[in-house]
Structure formats: structure tokens, C-alpha cells
Design a protein around this motif. Structure first.
Motif, PDB file in Angstrom:
ATOM      1  N   GLN A   3      42.027  45.866  41.075  1.00 42.85           N
ATOM      2  CA  GLN A   3      41.332  45.165  42.149  1.00 42.85           C
ATOM      3  C   GLN A   3      40.018  44.664  41.587  1.00 42.85           C
ATOM      4  N   PHE A   4      39.726  43.398  41.897  1.00 38.70           N
ATOM      5  CA  PHE A   4      38.478  42.813  41.439  1.00 38.70           C
ATOM      6  C   PHE A   4      37.758  42.170  42.609  1.00 38.70           C
ATOM      7  N   SER A  39      38.164  39.203  47.287  1.00 33.44           N
ATOM      8  CA  SER A  39      38.837  40.182  46.435  1.00 33.44           C
ATOM      9  C   SER A  39      40.207  39.681  45.999  1.00 33.44           C
ATOM     10  N   VAL A  40      40.666  40.245  44.907  1.00 34.83           N
ATOM     11  CA  VAL A  40      41.997  39.945  44.396  1.00 34.83           C
ATOM     12  C   VAL A  40      42.610  41.246  43.889  1.00 34.83           C
ATOM     13  N   HIS A  62      33.304  38.354  37.927  1.00 34.30           N
ATOM     14  CA  HIS A  62      33.911  39.382  38.751  1.00 34.30           C
ATOM     15  C   HIS A  62      33.192  40.709  38.555  1.00 34.30           C
ATOM     16  N   THR A  63      33.489  41.606  39.441  1.00 34.89           N
ATOM     17  CA  THR A  63      33.094  42.994  39.247  1.00 34.89           C
ATOM     18  C   THR A  63      34.309  43.850  39.583  1.00 34.89           C
ATOM     19  N   ALA A  64      34.539  44.873  38.816  1.00 36.15           N
ATOM     20  CA  ALA A  64      35.622  45.802  39.131  1.00 36.15           C
ATOM     21  C   ALA A  64      35.143  46.659  40.297  1.00 36.15           C
ATOM     22  N   ARG A  65      35.997  46.835  41.276  1.00 35.37           N
ATOM     23  CA  ARG A  65      35.625  47.659  42.424  1.00 35.37           C
ATOM     24  C   ARG A  65      35.716  49.126  42.035  1.00 35.37           C
ATOM     25  N   PRO A  66      34.696  49.900  42.313  1.00 33.02           N
ATOM     26  CA  PRO A  66      34.719  51.300  41.929  1.00 33.02           C
ATOM     27  C   PRO A  66      35.801  52.106  42.629  1.00 33.02           C
ATOM     28  N   ASP A  67      36.243  51.656  43.804  1.00 30.91           N
ATOM     29  CA  ASP A  67      37.268  52.387  44.548  1.00 30.91           C
ATOM     30  C   ASP A  67      38.668  51.869  44.259  1.00 30.91           C
TER      31      ASP A  67
END
Length: 71
Positions: A3-4, A39-40, A62-67
Motif C-alpha cells: 500500500q502506498f 492511496s494505491v 509516494h510514501t509507504a503507509r506504516p500500517d
């Protein structure tokens, strides 16, 4: 699954560009975009770094989602 969070994916056109960039990196990827959440989700056998590089090259930082759940 990856998820990004893509801050500048704000519309359907952006989502299409993001999808195209990811499919160029992995034609077998399964991709779900949500422009309203920016989000993707990507199911891919490729390494995360390959997908992130494709997004960056397409102009979608992008940022990687921590969850984010990863299989």
C-alpha cells in the motif's frame, strides 16, 4: 500486497497514470487506486523498490503507509 500513499494522486487521470506506471513495472500486477484517499494497493511479485521507482519516475512521489499489510 503493498500500500502506498500518493499525495499528488488527486483525480481519475492521476490514478490512470499511476496504474500505467505500475503495470509497466509489472504487467501481472493487480492494482486498486483510490484517488479520494490518495492511496494505491498493489499485489505484485516484484520487489517493492521496483514499484516505488516506477511511481517516482512517473512523477508520483509516494510514501509507504506504516500500517500497510504485506503478504
Amino acid at each position: 500486497m503493498f500500500q502506498f500513499h500518493i499525495p499528488n494522486m488527486t483525480c481519475g487521470g492521476c490514478a490512470h497514470s499511476v496504474t500505467r506506471a505500475l503495470l509497466d513495472a509489472d504487467p501481472q500486477a493487480r492494482i486498486e487506486t483510490d484517488p479520494s484517499a490518495r492511496s494505491v494497493e498493489v499485489q505484485s511479485e516484484r520487489d517493492e523498490s521496483v514499484l516505488l521507482a516506477a511511481l517516482l519516475a512517473a512523477g508520483y512521489p509516494h510514501t509507504a503507509r506504516p500500517d500497510a499489510a504485506r503478504d
